[in-house]
Design an enzyme around this catalytic site. Structure first.
Site, PDB file in Angstrom:
ATOM      1  N   LYS A 127       1.028  -1.363  -0.010  1.00  0.00           N
ATOM      2  CA  LYS A 127       0.023  -0.064   0.112  1.00  0.00           C
ATOM      3  C   LYS A 127       0.937   1.160  -0.046  1.00  0.00           C
ATOM      4  O   LYS A 127       2.055   1.178   0.361  1.00  0.00           O
ATOM      5  CB  LYS A 127      -0.918   0.046   1.176  1.00  0.00           C
ATOM      6  CG  LYS A 127      -2.189   0.746   1.227  1.00  0.00           C
ATOM      7  CD  LYS A 127      -3.240   0.084   0.743  1.00  0.00           C
ATOM      8  CE  LYS A 127      -4.510   0.879   0.181  1.00  0.00           C
ATOM      9  NZ  LYS A 127      -5.691   0.217  -0.275  1.00  0.00           N
ATOM     10  N   ASP A 167      -7.279   4.329  -4.115  1.00  0.00           N
ATOM     11  CA  ASP A 167      -7.804   4.252  -2.646  1.00  0.00           C
ATOM     12  C   ASP A 167      -8.494   5.594  -2.602  1.00  0.00           C
ATOM     13  O   ASP A 167      -8.738   6.148  -3.453  1.00  0.00           O
ATOM     14  CB  ASP A 167      -6.822   3.844  -1.681  1.00  0.00           C
ATOM     15  CG  ASP A 167      -7.332   3.419  -0.537  1.00  0.00           C
ATOM     16  OD1 ASP A 167      -7.767   2.156  -0.443  1.00  0.00           O
ATOM     17  OD2 ASP A 167      -7.563   4.039   0.480  1.00  0.00           O
TER      18      ASP A 167
HETATM   19  P1  NDP Z   1     -13.254   7.816  -2.631  1.00  0.00           P
HETATM   20  O1  NDP Z   1     -11.956   8.952  -2.316  1.00  0.00           O
HETATM   21  O2  NDP Z   1     -13.525   7.732  -3.854  1.00  0.00           O
HETATM   22  O3  NDP Z   1     -14.133   7.993  -1.485  1.00  0.00           O
HETATM   23  C1  NDP Z   1     -14.172   8.105  -0.216  1.00  0.00           C
HETATM   24  C2  NDP Z   1     -15.517   8.430   0.552  1.00  0.00           C
HETATM   25  O4  NDP Z   1     -15.314   8.433   1.973  1.00  0.00           O
HETATM   26  C3  NDP Z   1     -15.732   9.835   0.363  1.00  0.00           C
HETATM   27  O5  NDP Z   1     -17.041  10.162   0.285  1.00  0.00           O
HETATM   28  C4  NDP Z   1     -15.081  10.902   1.714  1.00  0.00           C
HETATM   29  O6  NDP Z   1     -15.873  11.843   1.689  1.00  0.00           O
HETATM   30  C5  NDP Z   1     -15.553   9.572   2.396  1.00  0.00           C
HETATM   31  N1  NDP Z   1     -14.344   9.756   3.681  1.00  0.00           N
HETATM   32  C6  NDP Z   1     -13.278   9.809   3.556  1.00  0.00           C
HETATM   33  N2  NDP Z   1     -12.396   9.965   4.858  1.00  0.00           N
HETATM   34  C7  NDP Z   1     -13.465  10.130   5.586  1.00  0.00           C
HETATM   35  C8  NDP Z   1     -13.598  10.303   7.016  1.00  0.00           C
HETATM   36  N3  NDP Z   1     -12.418  10.547   7.698  1.00  0.00           N
HETATM   37  N4  NDP Z   1     -14.558  10.550   7.641  1.00  0.00           N
HETATM   38  C9  NDP Z   1     -15.859  10.346   6.824  1.00  0.00           C
HETATM   39  N5  NDP Z   1     -16.047  10.024   5.454  1.00  0.00           N
HETATM   40  C10 NDP Z   1     -14.786  10.041   4.918  1.00  0.00           C
HETATM   41  O7  NDP Z   1     -12.498   6.370  -1.889  1.00  0.00           O
HETATM   42  P2  NDP Z   1     -13.146   5.068  -2.162  1.00  0.00           P
HETATM   43  O8  NDP Z   1     -14.390   4.835  -2.217  1.00  0.00           O
HETATM   44  O9  NDP Z   1     -12.135   4.405  -3.028  1.00  0.00           O
HETATM   45  O10 NDP Z   1     -12.461   4.326  -0.874  1.00  0.00           O
HETATM   46  C11 NDP Z   1     -13.312   4.050   0.134  1.00  0.00           C
HETATM   47  C12 NDP Z   1     -12.975   3.020   1.214  1.00  0.00           C
HETATM   48  O11 NDP Z   1     -12.882   1.898   0.524  1.00  0.00           O
HETATM   49  C13 NDP Z   1     -11.584   3.105   1.752  1.00  0.00           C
HETATM   50  O12 NDP Z   1     -11.546   2.631   2.988  1.00  0.00           O
HETATM   51  C14 NDP Z   1     -10.996   2.340   0.804  1.00  0.00           C
HETATM   52  O13 NDP Z   1      -9.649   2.099   1.598  1.00  0.00           O
HETATM   53  C15 NDP Z   1     -11.716   1.159   0.540  1.00  0.00           C
HETATM   54  N6  NDP Z   1     -11.326   0.307  -0.618  1.00  0.00           N
HETATM   55  C16 NDP Z   1     -11.305   0.962  -1.870  1.00  0.00           C
HETATM   56  C17 NDP Z   1     -11.258   0.110  -3.055  1.00  0.00           C
HETATM   57  C18 NDP Z   1     -11.167   0.634  -4.382  1.00  0.00           C
HETATM   58  O14 NDP Z   1     -11.093  -0.058  -5.200  1.00  0.00           O
HETATM   59  N7  NDP Z   1     -11.483   2.146  -4.527  1.00  0.00           N
HETATM   60  C19 NDP Z   1     -10.853  -1.188  -2.976  1.00  0.00           C
HETATM   61  C20 NDP Z   1     -11.117  -1.705  -1.503  1.00  0.00           C
HETATM   62  C21 NDP Z   1     -11.547  -1.083  -0.434  1.00  0.00           C
HETATM   63  P3  NDP Z   1     -14.996  13.361   1.542  1.00  0.00           P
HETATM   64  O15 NDP Z   1     -14.851  13.442   0.164  1.00  0.00           O
HETATM   65  O16 NDP Z   1     -15.678  14.298   2.501  1.00  0.00           O
HETATM   66  O17 NDP Z   1     -13.495  13.054   1.934  1.00  0.00           O
HETATM   67  O1  2IT Z   2      -8.207  -1.716  -0.645  1.00  0.00           O
HETATM   68  C1  2IT Z   2      -8.199  -2.092  -1.711  1.00  0.00           C
HETATM   69  O2  2IT Z   2      -8.090  -3.430  -2.128  1.00  0.00           O
HETATM   70  C2  2IT Z   2      -7.924  -1.004  -2.919  1.00  0.00           C
HETATM   71  N1  2IT Z   2      -7.809   0.187  -2.577  1.00  0.00           N
HETATM   72  C3  2IT Z   2      -7.609  -1.688  -4.189  1.00  0.00           C
HETATM   73  C4  2IT Z   2      -6.443  -2.077  -4.577  1.00  0.00           C
HETATM   74  C5  2IT Z   2      -5.850  -2.385  -6.007  1.00  0.00           C
HETATM   75  O3  2IT Z   2      -4.832  -2.695  -5.969  1.00  0.00           O
HETATM   76  O4  2IT Z   2      -6.882  -2.472  -6.729  1.00  0.00           O
END
Ligand code: NDP
Ligand code: 2IT
Length: 446
Positions: A127, A167
């Protein structure tokens, strides 16, 4: 033996990694789950497999200077933690968020190792990221930051070495700028990043994959209780990549998603969230979820993100960030009749919250399993890049469904084999651990 094992692992981890509570939390959960495996397999104890797993293979910290549109210079810190390469090249996302420090990247990298092992694809775990905040920056500023970040990162990554992706705060725009700079620096066009645009090596379904995969996983949880998504009320936190595509698939399956949030607050629309509006606000305009209520008089906006868990619902999908559901929030969900929780975010429930779900019989889909569809589809993107071929949407989606089903089955079987029937958190930790442990044993003391 079991508790001695956990104590000894935690003693070392706490001493070696002071001030990193998220990393400690992630390690403790896995150590507690796999203690029974270590009991049954003394050869793993002798080989100090867990002691090796909690120590990243390599940690890279670097300076990222960049200048904003007014010419002012800023200095950020860049991270890439290459955690474990026993079953494949390091693989895992990059997070750009002001809260990022080494402890966050280490907790995410550690979790990634086990998650990736569950996907059935050959990827190790890592990561990275930075304390840079893309919010409110111009495209040019984000581009300059990404170029500066890659000016150091390019030495450490490669399609057979380490393959980053998105992420929090890193989506298609950032991946594009990072890819462009890597290509320029190395004069190679390779699959060094996933989540790429479809025009230059991206895979269909990768954008949707984490949210879709989460919903496929929760379908299995519901089926096990003779339920389907039809008519269920769903609350989803976040409104980013994972939340949006979890909403889309849940709606396709007939559920009614009634709330979404961001770090400022949440919206409730009892008539069902209109996803087109959310996509416009979040994906195109990069706005705030509050604006949804301006567009839909049926919706109301509440300030602060924690209150979202007090909304009565059948299914809760935390898709924002770590530790967003604490014990009182979990108790509120249970009190209001929630029957299933699927973790789209990484480590969104505190250990106390998880205990509440397990004790009260809520069907619980742990992050390592439930959100693995994103990284699994990244691995499918890597396969397509290696073959220089592109699969259709249907082909990739079918593979994603097979993978999510396999993850569910692995978790169920491992939990049963180690006397924790039905506990998918324990099952996910054990199944992931065993795959990595076996690969490490086969490769000798490395
Ligand atoms: P994005 O940046 O697209 O969206 C994140 C969302 O979460 C936004 O709405 C953001 O709001 C909100 N957020 C972030 N930090 C906080 C906080 N401290 N408190 C409240 N809301 C918060 O990220 P993703 O959708 O990609 O990721 C979301 C989660 O999913 C993370 O935990 C990530 O690690 C996990 N994840 C993502 C994957 C991927 O493929 N993208 C795969 C697996 C897991 P704001 O805009 O106000 O910051
Ligand atoms: O937390 C996760 O699994 C991700 N943010 C996706 C990682 C990836 O390599 O697609």
């Amino acid at each position: 033996m079991s508790s001695r094992f956990v104590d000894s692992i935690m003693e070392t981890v706490l001493a070696r990694n002071p001030g990193e509570p998220e990393f400690h939390q992630a390690v403790k959960e896995v150590a507690e789950s796999v203690a029974v495996v270590i009991d049954r397999h003394p050869e793993l104890a002798r080989a100090k497999i867990m002691e090796r797993m909690v120590e990243p293979e390599r940690q890279i910290l670097f300076r990222v200077p960049w200048s904003d549109d007014r010419g002012e210079v800023h200095v950020h810190r860049g991270f890439r933690v290459e955690f474990n390469s026993a079953i494949g090249p390091y693989k895992g996302g990059l997070r750009f968020h002001p809260s990022v420090y080494l402890g966050i990247i280490k907790f995410l990298g550690f979790e990634q190792v086990f998650k990736n092992a569950l996907t059935t694809t050959p990827i190790g775990g890592g990561k990275g990221g930075s304390d840079f905040d893309p919010k409110g920056k111009s495209d040019n500023e984000v581009m300059r930051f990404c170029q500066s970040f890659m000016n150091e990162l390019f030495r450490h990554v490669g399609p057979d070495t380490d393959v980053p992706a998105g992420d929090i705060g890193v989506g298609a725009r950032e991946i594009g700028y990072l890819f462009g700079q890597y290509k320029r620096l190395t004069n190679t066009f390779t699959g060094v990043l996933t989540g790429k645009g479809l025009e230059y090596g991206g895979s269909l379904v990768r954008n949707e994959a984490t949210g879709y995969g989460l919903v496929y996983f929760v379908s299995r949880l519901l089926e096990a209780r003779d339920k389907s998504w039809k008519g269920l009320k769903v609350v989803i936190s976040g409104s980013g990549n994972v939340a949006i595509y979890a909403t889309e698939k849940a709606q396709q399956f007939g559920a009614k998603v009634i709330a979404l949030s961001d770090s400022s607050g949440y919206v409730v629309d009892e008539r069902g969230i209109q996803l087109d509006t959310v996509k416009r606000i979040k994906e195109i305009e990069r706005g705030r979820i509050r604006e949804y209520a301006d567009a839909h008089p049926s919706a109301k906006y509440e300030q602060g993100w924690q209150g979202i868990w007090s909304i009565p619902c059948d299914v809760a999908l935390p898709c924002a960030t770590q530790n967003e559901i604490d014990e009182p929030a979990a108790q509120a969900l249970v009190r209001n009749g929630c029957i299933a929780v699927g973790e789209g975010a990484n480590m969104p429930s505190t250990p106390e919250a998880i205990q509440v779900f397990l004790d009260s019989g809520v069907a619980f889909g742990p992050a390592k399993a439930a959100n693995a569809g994103g990284v699994a589809t990244s691995a499918l993107e890597m396969s397509q890049n290696s073959m220089r071929l592109n699969w259709t949407f249907e082909e990739v989606d079918k593979r994603l469904q097979l993978i999510m089903n396999s993850i569910y089955d692995q978790c169920l079987a491992a939990a049963e084999a180690y006397n924790a029937k039905g506990n998918l958190m324990v099952g996910a930790n054990i199944a992931g651990f065993l795959k990595v442990a076996k690969a490490m044993m086969a490769q000798g003391l490395v």
